[in-house]
Scaffold this motif. Structure first.
Motif, PDB file in Angstrom:
ATOM      1  N   ALA A   1      -4.062  -8.238  10.815  1.00 28.55           N
ATOM      2  CA  ALA A   1      -3.542  -7.041  11.478  1.00 28.55           C
ATOM      3  C   ALA A   1      -2.340  -6.493  10.711  1.00 28.55           C
ATOM      4  O   ALA A   1      -2.224  -5.265  10.522  1.00 28.55           O
ATOM      5  N   ARG A   2      -1.436  -7.367  10.275  1.00 35.25           N
ATOM      6  CA  ARG A   2      -0.274  -6.918   9.492  1.00 35.25           C
ATOM      7  C   ARG A   2      -0.727  -6.222   8.214  1.00 35.25           C
ATOM      8  O   ARG A   2      -0.173  -5.193   7.828  1.00 35.25           O
ATOM      9  N   GLY A   3      -1.740  -6.775   7.562  1.00 33.32           N
ATOM     10  CA  GLY A   3      -2.245  -6.173   6.329  1.00 33.32           C
ATOM     11  C   GLY A   3      -2.786  -4.769   6.558  1.00 33.32           C
ATOM     12  O   GLY A   3      -2.500  -3.843   5.795  1.00 33.32           O
ATOM     13  N   LYS A   4      -3.559  -4.599   7.611  1.00 30.58           N
ATOM     14  CA  LYS A   4      -4.124  -3.272   7.911  1.00 30.58           C
ATOM     15  C   LYS A   4      -3.036  -2.259   8.251  1.00 30.58           C
ATOM     16  O   LYS A   4      -3.178  -1.067   7.976  1.00 30.58           O
ATOM     17  N   LEU A   5      -1.961  -2.745   8.860  1.00 25.74           N
ATOM     18  CA  LEU A   5      -0.893  -1.858   9.316  1.00 25.74           C
ATOM     19  C   LEU A   5       0.252  -1.743   8.317  1.00 25.74           C
ATOM     20  O   LEU A   5       1.266  -1.113   8.604  1.00 25.74           O
ATOM     21  N   PHE A   6       0.100  -2.359   7.149  1.00 25.86           N
ATOM     22  CA  PHE A   6       1.133  -2.343   6.108  1.00 25.86           C
ATOM     23  C   PHE A   6       2.472  -2.826   6.664  1.00 25.86           C
ATOM     24  O   PHE A   6       3.530  -2.273   6.361  1.00 25.86           O
ATOM     25  N   ALA A   7       2.413  -3.850   7.484  1.00 23.39           N
ATOM     26  CA  ALA A   7       3.622  -4.357   8.135  1.00 23.39           C
ATOM     27  C   ALA A   7       4.042  -5.679   7.508  1.00 23.39           C
ATOM     28  O   ALA A   7       3.210  -6.531   7.205  1.00 23.39           O
ATOM     29  N   ARG A   8       5.344  -5.851   7.334  1.00 16.67           N
ATOM     30  CA  ARG A   8       5.857  -7.099   6.759  1.00 16.67           C
ATOM     31  C   ARG A   8       6.007  -8.182   7.819  1.00 16.67           C
ATOM     32  O   ARG A   8       5.935  -9.358   7.519  1.00 16.67           O
ATOM     33  N   THR A   9       6.228  -7.771   9.055  1.00 17.28           N
ATOM     34  CA  THR A   9       6.419  -8.726  10.144  1.00 17.28           C
ATOM     35  C   THR A   9       5.472  -8.389  11.287  1.00 17.28           C
ATOM     36  O   THR A   9       4.973  -7.271  11.394  1.00 17.28           O
ATOM     37  N   THR A  10       5.278  -9.373  12.159  1.00 17.55           N
ATOM     38  CA  THR A  10       4.438  -9.136  13.332  1.00 17.55           C
ATOM     39  C   THR A  10       5.073  -8.105  14.256  1.00 17.55           C
ATOM     40  O   THR A  10       4.374  -7.259  14.827  1.00 17.55           O
ATOM     41  N   ALA A  11       6.389  -8.145  14.388  1.00 16.17           N
ATOM     42  CA  ALA A  11       7.074  -7.156  15.235  1.00 16.17           C
ATOM     43  C   ALA A  11       6.830  -5.742  14.711  1.00 16.17           C
ATOM     44  O   ALA A  11       6.584  -4.808  15.488  1.00 16.17           O
ATOM     45  N   GLU A  12       6.881  -5.581  13.394  1.00 16.04           N
ATOM     46  CA  GLU A  12       6.624  -4.269  12.797  1.00 16.04           C
ATOM     47  C   GLU A  12       5.171  -3.861  13.027  1.00 16.04           C
ATOM     48  O   GLU A  12       4.880  -2.700  13.336  1.00 16.04           O
ATOM     49  N   ALA A  13       4.253  -4.825  12.918  1.00 11.88           N
ATOM     50  CA  ALA A  13       2.829  -4.541  13.150  1.00 11.88           C
ATOM     51  C   ALA A  13       2.601  -4.099  14.593  1.00 11.88           C
ATOM     52  O   ALA A  13       1.837  -3.165  14.853  1.00 11.88           O
ATOM     53  N   ILE A  14       3.259  -4.767  15.537  1.00 12.67           N
ATOM     54  CA  ILE A  14       3.119  -4.404  16.948  1.00 12.67           C
ATOM     55  C   ILE A  14       3.599  -2.977  17.184  1.00 12.67           C
ATOM     56  O   ILE A  14       2.940  -2.181  17.858  1.00 12.67           O
ATOM     57  N   GLN A  15       4.761  -2.634  16.605  1.00 12.56           N
ATOM     58  CA  GLN A  15       5.301  -1.290  16.798  1.00 12.56           C
ATOM     59  C   GLN A  15       4.376  -0.235  16.201  1.00 12.56           C
ATOM     60  O   GLN A  15       4.122   0.805  16.815  1.00 12.56           O
ATOM     61  N   ARG A  16       3.849  -0.514  15.007  1.00  6.43           N
ATOM     62  CA  ARG A  16       2.953   0.459  14.379  1.00  6.43           C
ATOM     63  C   ARG A  16       1.643   0.577  15.154  1.00  6.43           C
ATOM     64  O   ARG A  16       1.104   1.676  15.305  1.00  6.43           O
ATOM     65  N   ALA A  17       1.145  -0.537  15.654  1.00  7.68           N
ATOM     66  CA  ALA A  17      -0.084  -0.489  16.453  1.00  7.68           C
ATOM     67  C   ALA A  17       0.137   0.344  17.710  1.00  7.68           C
ATOM     68  O   ALA A  17      -0.746   1.106  18.126  1.00  7.68           O
ATOM     69  N   LYS A  18       1.311   0.228  18.311  1.00 10.84           N
ATOM     70  CA  LYS A  18       1.638   1.046  19.480  1.00 10.84           C
ATOM     71  C   LYS A  18       1.763   2.518  19.094  1.00 10.84           C
ATOM     72  O   LYS A  18       1.267   3.399  19.789  1.00 10.84           O
ATOM     73  N   ASP A  19       2.434   2.776  17.954  1.00 10.91           N
ATOM     74  CA  ASP A  19       2.615   4.157  17.495  1.00 10.91           C
ATOM     75  C   ASP A  19       1.282   4.844  17.282  1.00 10.91           C
ATOM     76  O   ASP A  19       1.140   6.044  17.549  1.00 10.91           O
ATOM     77  N   TYR A  20       0.305   4.083  16.776  1.00  8.91           N
ATOM     78  CA  TYR A  20      -1.000   4.659  16.487  1.00  8.91           C
ATOM     79  C   TYR A  20      -2.004   4.418  17.613  1.00  8.91           C
ATOM     80  O   TYR A  20      -3.191   4.612  17.442  1.00  8.91           O
ATOM     81  N   ARG A  21      -1.450   4.001  18.771  1.00  4.06           N
ATOM     82  CA  ARG A  21      -2.251   3.811  19.989  1.00  4.06           C
ATOM     83  C   ARG A  21      -3.442   2.887  19.733  1.00  4.06           C
ATOM     84  O   ARG A  21      -4.551   3.128  20.222  1.00  4.06           O
ATOM     85  N   LEU A  22      -3.192   1.829  18.968  1.00  3.86           N
ATOM     86  CA  LEU A  22      -4.231   0.835  18.702  1.00  3.86           C
ATOM     87  C   LEU A  22      -4.141  -0.338  19.678  1.00  3.86           C
ATOM     88  O   LEU A  22      -5.072  -1.120  19.813  1.00  3.86           O
ATOM     89  N   ILE A  23      -2.991  -0.472  20.318  1.00  3.93           N
ATOM     90  CA  ILE A  23      -2.852  -1.458  21.398  1.00  3.93           C
ATOM     91  C   ILE A  23      -2.127  -0.765  22.569  1.00  3.93           C
ATOM     92  O   ILE A  23      -1.469   0.236  22.385  1.00  3.93           O
TER      93      ILE A  23
END
Length: 203
Positions: free
Chosen positions: A181-203
């Motif tokens: 999930a981090r790789g798909k979202l270009f996120a360095r951390t899980t927290a960053e991945a969570i925020q980006r997933a929320k921003d893009y309404r994926l979670i």
């Protein structure tokens, strides 16, 4: 070559074409980019940030209103704060702006030099690189159900062991799902991945 290596190589090419540095905001959404890279003089970036110039920058205004490429000297927009003149005082005398993508996911780049205007061939090369970076970093339009679940349990406050137990999987399996999930979202951390997933309404 992996995607991150491709991105790094393209950023290196961009840097070689911008002797005074560059700033690149990829996929702006809700006024913030998915990713930001910049190599301008830190003194200029500090001055720019301290004065909240991003809200007043003619280059960004042009990039939001247009697609394509233009020299800074050809941007015919008001600059009441004198941002472009101040940039020149910090060694950013000449520049080019490149903008691409839909307005909801716009990519805007600014590249500078201090000796002369960018020529047409350089602008063409820069535009091609920015377009490739825009394409290579396109945010995902979906995550797998397993990846969404993994992000959601951590977003809910569970630690790895508790989150894995909640999903009925091993801790290593949970971590593997978070990694993809981090790789798909270009996120360095899980927290960053969570925020980006929320921003893009994926979670």
């Amino acid at each position: 070559m992996g995607r991150n290596q491709i991105i790094d190589a393209l950023l290196n090419e961009l840097g070689e074409l911008a002797p005074a540095g560059y700033v690149l905001g990829l996929h702006f959404r809700f006024a913030a980019p998915l990713m930001m890279f910049q190599t301008y003089d830190p003194a200029w970036m500090d001055h720019y940030t301290r004065n909240a110039y991003a809200l007043r920058d003619p280059m960004i205004a042009w990039g939001l209103a247009h697609s394509g490429a233009t020299r800074w000297s050809d941007i015919d927009l008001p600059d009441p704060f004198g941002i472009m003149n101040e940039a020149a005082e910090f060694g950013l005398g000449y520049g080019v702006c490149v903008s691409c993508g839909p307005l909801t996911l716009r990519t805007i780049a600014g590249l500078a030099r201090n000796d002369r205007e960018f020529d047409d061939e350089e602008i063409s090369a820069i535009t091609g690189i920015v377009l490739r970076l825009h394409h290579e970093t396109k945010p995902p339009d979906h995550l797998t159900p397993a990846e969404r679940e993994a992000l959601q349990v951590i977003a809910d406050g569970d630690r790895y062991a508790a989150g894995a137990a909640r999903l009925g999987i091993s801790e290593s399996a949970l971590k593997a799902r978070l990694t993809t999930a981090r790789g798909k979202l270009f996120a360095r951390t899980t927290a960053e991945a969570i925020q980006r997933a929320k921003d893009y309404r994926l979670i």
